[in-house]
Design a protein around this motif. Sequence first.
Motif, PDB file in Angstrom:
ATOM      1  N   PHE A 108       0.834  -1.201   0.000  1.00  0.00           N
ATOM      2  CA  PHE A 108       0.000   0.000   0.000  1.00  0.00           C
ATOM      3  C   PHE A 108       0.873   1.257   0.000  1.00  0.00           C
ATOM      4  CE2 PHE A 108      -3.928  -2.047   2.219  1.00  0.00           C
ATOM      5  CZ  PHE A 108      -4.128  -2.823   1.098  1.00  0.00           C
ATOM      6  N   GLY A 109       0.473   2.245  -0.746  1.00  0.00           N
ATOM      7  CA  GLY A 109       1.214   3.497  -0.845  1.00  0.00           C
ATOM      8  C   GLY A 109       2.183   3.519  -2.014  1.00  0.00           C
ATOM      9  N   LYS A 110       2.504   2.348  -2.575  1.00  0.00           N
ATOM     10  CA  LYS A 110       3.378   2.304  -3.747  1.00  0.00           C
ATOM     11  C   LYS A 110       2.588   2.690  -4.990  1.00  0.00           C
ATOM     12  CE  LYS A 110       6.632  -1.150  -2.010  1.00  0.00           C
ATOM     13  NZ  LYS A 110       7.240  -2.470  -2.248  1.00  0.00           N
ATOM     14  N   THR A 111       3.300   2.893  -6.073  1.00  0.00           N
ATOM     15  CA  THR A 111       2.639   3.237  -7.330  1.00  0.00           C
ATOM     16  C   THR A 111       2.929   2.168  -8.377  1.00  0.00           C
ATOM     17  OG1 THR A 111       4.536   4.568  -8.030  1.00  0.00           O
ATOM     18  CG2 THR A 111       2.734   5.729  -6.921  1.00  0.00           C
ATOM     19  N   TYR A 112       1.995   2.014  -9.313  1.00  0.00           N
ATOM     20  CA  TYR A 112       2.239   1.135 -10.449  1.00  0.00           C
ATOM     21  C   TYR A 112       3.440   1.704 -11.208  1.00  0.00           C
ATOM     22  CZ  TYR A 112      -2.413  -0.657  -9.428  1.00  0.00           C
ATOM     23  OH  TYR A 112      -3.504  -1.216  -8.799  1.00  0.00           O
ATOM     24  N   GLY A 113       4.294   0.823 -11.687  1.00  0.00           N
ATOM     25  CA  GLY A 113       5.489   1.244 -12.407  1.00  0.00           C
ATOM     26  C   GLY A 113       6.711   1.372 -11.527  1.00  0.00           C
ATOM     27  N   SER A 114       6.558   1.122 -10.228  1.00  0.00           N
ATOM     28  CA  SER A 114       7.693   1.255  -9.302  1.00  0.00           C
ATOM     29  C   SER A 114       8.320  -0.099  -8.987  1.00  0.00           C
ATOM     30  CB  SER A 114       7.235   1.934  -8.006  1.00  0.00           C
ATOM     31  OG  SER A 114       6.262   1.142  -7.338  1.00  0.00           O
ATOM     32  N   GLY A 115       8.086  -1.075  -9.843  1.00  0.00           N
ATOM     33  CA  GLY A 115       8.611  -2.415  -9.619  1.00  0.00           C
ATOM     34  C   GLY A 115       7.467  -3.398  -9.514  1.00  0.00           C
ATOM     35  N   GLN A 116       7.795  -4.646  -9.246  1.00  0.00           N
ATOM     36  CA  GLN A 116       6.760  -5.660  -9.114  1.00  0.00           C
ATOM     37  C   GLN A 116       5.999  -5.442  -7.808  1.00  0.00           C
ATOM     38  OE1 GLN A 116       8.689  -9.467  -9.579  1.00  0.00           O
ATOM     39  NE2 GLN A 116       9.193  -9.075 -11.715  1.00  0.00           N
ATOM     40  N   ILE A 117       4.666  -5.498  -7.891  1.00  0.00           N
ATOM     41  CA  ILE A 117       3.801  -5.250  -6.745  1.00  0.00           C
ATOM     42  C   ILE A 117       3.247  -6.582  -6.245  1.00  0.00           C
ATOM     43  CG2 ILE A 117       1.698  -4.086  -5.956  1.00  0.00           C
ATOM     44  CD1 ILE A 117       3.911  -2.114  -6.762  1.00  0.00           C
ATOM     45  N   GLY A 118       3.625  -6.957  -5.030  1.00  0.00           N
ATOM     46  CA  GLY A 118       3.174  -8.214  -4.444  1.00  0.00           C
ATOM     47  C   GLY A 118       1.662  -8.263  -4.313  1.00  0.00           C
ATOM     48  N   SER A 119       1.070  -9.353  -4.741  1.00  0.00           N
ATOM     49  CA  SER A 119      -0.382  -9.536  -4.714  1.00  0.00           C
ATOM     50  C   SER A 119      -0.688 -10.954  -4.265  1.00  0.00           C
ATOM     51  CB  SER A 119      -0.960  -9.268  -6.110  1.00  0.00           C
ATOM     52  OG  SER A 119      -0.603  -7.970  -6.548  1.00  0.00           O
ATOM     53  N   GLU A 120      -1.962 -11.215  -3.957  1.00  0.00           N
ATOM     54  CA  GLU A 120      -2.330 -12.527  -3.423  1.00  0.00           C
ATOM     55  C   GLU A 120      -3.797 -12.813  -3.674  1.00  0.00           C
ATOM     56  OE1 GLU A 120      -1.572 -12.121   0.781  1.00  0.00           O
ATOM     57  OE2 GLU A 120      -2.944 -10.419   0.933  1.00  0.00           O
ATOM     58  N   ASP A 121      -4.136 -14.110  -3.586  1.00  0.00           N
ATOM     59  CA  ASP A 121      -5.541 -14.493  -3.657  1.00  0.00           C
ATOM     60  C   ASP A 121      -6.056 -14.735  -2.242  1.00  0.00           C
ATOM     61  OD1 ASP A 121      -4.664 -17.040  -2.886  1.00  0.00           O
ATOM     62  OD2 ASP A 121      -5.110 -17.978  -4.812  1.00  0.00           O
ATOM     63  N   ARG A 122      -7.276 -15.208  -2.104  1.00  0.00           N
ATOM     64  CA  ARG A 122      -7.892 -15.412  -0.783  1.00  0.00           C
ATOM     65  C   ARG A 122      -7.160 -16.427   0.081  1.00  0.00           C
ATOM     66  NH1 ARG A 122     -12.111 -12.723   0.671  1.00  0.00           N
ATOM     67  NH2 ARG A 122     -13.524 -11.864  -0.875  1.00  0.00           N
ATOM     68  N   PHE A 123      -6.350 -17.278  -0.551  1.00  0.00           N
ATOM     69  CA  PHE A 123      -5.632 -18.310   0.194  1.00  0.00           C
ATOM     70  C   PHE A 123      -4.146 -17.983   0.327  1.00  0.00           C
ATOM     71  CE2 PHE A 123      -9.395 -20.166  -1.724  1.00  0.00           C
ATOM     72  CZ  PHE A 123     -10.027 -20.665  -0.591  1.00  0.00           C
ATOM     73  N   ALA A 124      -3.803 -16.719   0.163  1.00  0.00           N
ATOM     74  CA  ALA A 124      -2.433 -16.208   0.319  1.00  0.00           C
ATOM     75  C   ALA A 124      -1.471 -16.766  -0.719  1.00  0.00           C
ATOM     76  CB  ALA A 124      -1.913 -16.437   1.736  1.00  0.00           C
ATOM     77  N   PHE A 137      -0.474   4.067 -17.031  1.00  0.00           N
ATOM     78  CA  PHE A 137      -1.035   4.176 -15.681  1.00  0.00           C
ATOM     79  C   PHE A 137       0.044   4.130 -14.600  1.00  0.00           C
ATOM     80  CE2 PHE A 137      -1.265  -0.046 -17.376  1.00  0.00           C
ATOM     81  CZ  PHE A 137      -0.828  -0.885 -16.374  1.00  0.00           C
ATOM     82  N   ALA A 138       1.319   4.126 -15.005  1.00  0.00           N
ATOM     83  CA  ALA A 138       2.418   4.179 -14.033  1.00  0.00           C
ATOM     84  C   ALA A 138       2.301   5.492 -13.269  1.00  0.00           C
ATOM     85  CB  ALA A 138       3.764   4.086 -14.734  1.00  0.00           C
ATOM     86  N   GLY A 139       2.592   5.431 -12.007  1.00  0.00           N
ATOM     87  CA  GLY A 139       2.478   6.622 -11.162  1.00  0.00           C
ATOM     88  C   GLY A 139       1.170   6.648 -10.387  1.00  0.00           C
ATOM     89  N   ASN A 140       0.163   5.888 -10.827  1.00  0.00           N
ATOM     90  CA  ASN A 140      -1.082   5.788 -10.061  1.00  0.00           C
ATOM     91  C   ASN A 140      -0.814   4.950  -8.823  1.00  0.00           C
ATOM     92  OD1 ASN A 140      -2.259   7.088 -12.231  1.00  0.00           O
ATOM     93  ND2 ASN A 140      -3.437   5.329 -12.925  1.00  0.00           N
ATOM     94  N   THR A 141      -1.398   5.330  -7.710  1.00  0.00           N
ATOM     95  CA  THR A 141      -1.236   4.581  -6.469  1.00  0.00           C
ATOM     96  C   THR A 141      -1.935   3.236  -6.591  1.00  0.00           C
ATOM     97  OG1 THR A 141      -1.199   6.657  -5.232  1.00  0.00           O
ATOM     98  CG2 THR A 141      -1.598   4.659  -3.961  1.00  0.00           C
ATOM     99  N   VAL A 142      -1.277   2.176  -6.096  1.00  0.00           N
ATOM    100  CA  VAL A 142      -1.875   0.841  -6.178  1.00  0.00           C
ATOM    101  C   VAL A 142      -3.175   0.805  -5.392  1.00  0.00           C
ATOM    102  CG1 VAL A 142       0.338  -0.332  -6.541  1.00  0.00           C
ATOM    103  CG2 VAL A 142      -0.585  -0.146  -4.239  1.00  0.00           C
TER     104      VAL A 142
END
Length: 195
Positions: A108-124, A137-142
């Motif tokens: 949270f607080g990072k922006t798209y385009g600032s590297g790989q953004i860790g994500s997950e599904d409901r089961f982690a 869309f780089a620069g938009n907040t995730v």
Amino acid sequence: TSDRSQGNVAANRLFMQDGSNRGICIAFREGQNHSFEPGDEAEVQVYGATLESENGLLVVKDAMASRSRNTGAPGDMPAAIEASVAQIASLQSMYIYIKDVQVQSAEFGKTYGSGQIGSEDRFANGFALSTDAGASFAGNTVSELGGIISGIASIDGDRLLLMPRNASDLTGLNQPHFTPITATPITVKDLRAMS
């Protein structure tokens, strides 16, 4: 399937798929950008090119853009295929969507385009959103919401990636953020002690 106008894929790269649900990444020779748009029917000549693995991603390298052409009127963009996080590697270079996912709280607080953004599904089950610094869309907040994410399935070594083609691929993130369900290992002995 890639959208060159949105800048999330290098200008000399093309992700394409056929009607049998197979995808491939084409890397044209350095300095040779393509002009294909999403939905174009294309023929890519691969004479002199090589098929290589780039950290797990299957890529046709050194194809010649000048020997590639549109073969028919542009059709509709292929519909995204529903997938799970576990299927990303087997569907590489395909346009997919995954339900019940979110960006991890630590991102949270990072922006798209600032590297790989860790994500997950409901089961982690983890994967990363891969957004180039040159994406529209780089620069938009995730997003801090959960829901559906669409994009091109990819892989970088052991890391599963989803590359949104454009900002629209992220509009399905419109549900509350959730706490992933994690399993706690338990032994048979512990189960017996519970009864």
